[in-house]
Design an enzyme around this catalytic site. Structure first.
Site, PDB file in Angstrom:
ATOM      1  N   ILE A   6    -124.827 -16.084 -16.933  1.00 52.20           N
ATOM      2  CA  ILE A   6    -125.705 -15.955 -18.094  1.00 52.20           C
ATOM      3  C   ILE A   6    -124.833 -16.375 -19.273  1.00 52.20           C
ATOM      4  O   ILE A   6    -123.693 -15.929 -19.399  1.00 52.20           O
ATOM      5  CB  ILE A   6    -126.270 -14.516 -18.192  1.00 52.20           C
ATOM      6  CG1 ILE A   6    -127.116 -14.295 -19.433  1.00 52.20           C
ATOM      7  CG2 ILE A   6    -125.210 -13.455 -18.111  1.00 52.20           C
ATOM      8  CD1 ILE A   6    -127.866 -12.931 -19.399  1.00 52.20           C
ATOM      9  N   SER A   7    -125.318 -17.276 -20.106  1.00 53.87           N
ATOM     10  CA  SER A   7    -124.470 -17.895 -21.134  1.00 53.87           C
ATOM     11  C   SER A   7    -123.988 -16.888 -22.176  1.00 53.87           C
ATOM     12  O   SER A   7    -124.568 -15.824 -22.360  1.00 53.87           O
ATOM     13  CB  SER A   7    -125.233 -19.012 -21.853  1.00 53.87           C
ATOM     14  OG  SER A   7    -125.829 -19.883 -20.931  1.00 53.87           O
TER      15      SER A   7
END
Ligand code: SAH
Length: 208
Positions: free
Chosen positions: A57-58
């Protein structure tokens, strides 16, 4: 532990986020709902976190830089490539009319579906497919965002973008990419480089 409001303060003071509706979206969506149990305490750490299938997840700051660059409007139809946890799609859903988001791994598409249902969000459709080919069924799109690094911008994305539309995508091989903002003006592409970032590689036909 970093708190949500500390990140927001940093973005406002540094000028990273100018659009107040991005701040509101970040307040409205809980990042902790999109990560797995033992990592929840790190939800607002400003770094990527592992999800399933060796993906991530960025980093929050990277996400808001991309959202700012997309110039989202409430009437926008958006295509995302790389659903992952569904977190970025959830943020976009608060800033646009509808989000079509594509995910290569079925397990992640299912994970994101659960997360989005839990969050009670209705204006997102998750499609388990090779998003390197875009998603022609619902084209054209006002905005296209990729959260996986592409060797170059895949031709289908350009074809599936409306006139005046914007693509934001990390471009480059493997883990070091340039974030490009591309505007389609009178059929021509105007490119801006937003800096260096690190993303997992895009897979599929036009992938790495
Ligand atoms: N936006 C996500 C983070 C994504 S990480 C979030 O908010 O959690 C990048 C994602 O792109 C991974 O889930 C990876 O599986 C996906 N991906 C890579 N190549 C793809 C392709 N060709 N089509 C669709 N998804 C792809």
């Amino acid at each position: 532990m970093i708190e949500k409001e500390e990140l927001i303060d940093y973005w406002i003071k540094s000028g990273i986020v100018k659009n107040k509706s991005i701040i509101k979206a970040f307040r409205d969506v809980s990042r902790e709902d999109f990560i797995s149990g033992e990592l929840v305490g790190q939800a607002y750490g400003d770094y990527p976190l592992p999800i399933k299938c060796d993906q991530t997840i960025s980093q929050p700051t990277t996400i808001v830089i991309m959202l700012e660059a997309l110039e989202l409007k409430k009437t926008d139809k958006v295509l995302e490539i790389g659903t992952g946890s569904g977190y970025n799609a959830a943020l976009i859903s608060k800033l646009a009319e509808f989000v079509y988001t594509t995910e290569f791994f079925e397990e992640l598409a299912d994970f994101a579906q659960e997360n989005i249902e839990k969050a009670g969000i209705k204006n997102i459709e998750i499609i388990h497919t090779d998003g390197s080919m875009g998603y022609s069924k619902e084209a054209p799109y006002d905005k296209i965002i990729a959260t996986a690094g592409c060797p170059s911008i895949p031709e289908p994305w350009i074809e599936q973008l409306k006139e005046g539309g914007i693509i934001v995508a990390p471009v480059g091989k493997w883990y070091g990419q340039r974030m490009l903002k591309i505007k389609k003006i009178k059929g021509k592409l105007k490119e801006e480089n937003l800096g260096s970032f690190m993303f997992v590689p895009l897979r599929g036909k036009y992938g790495v």
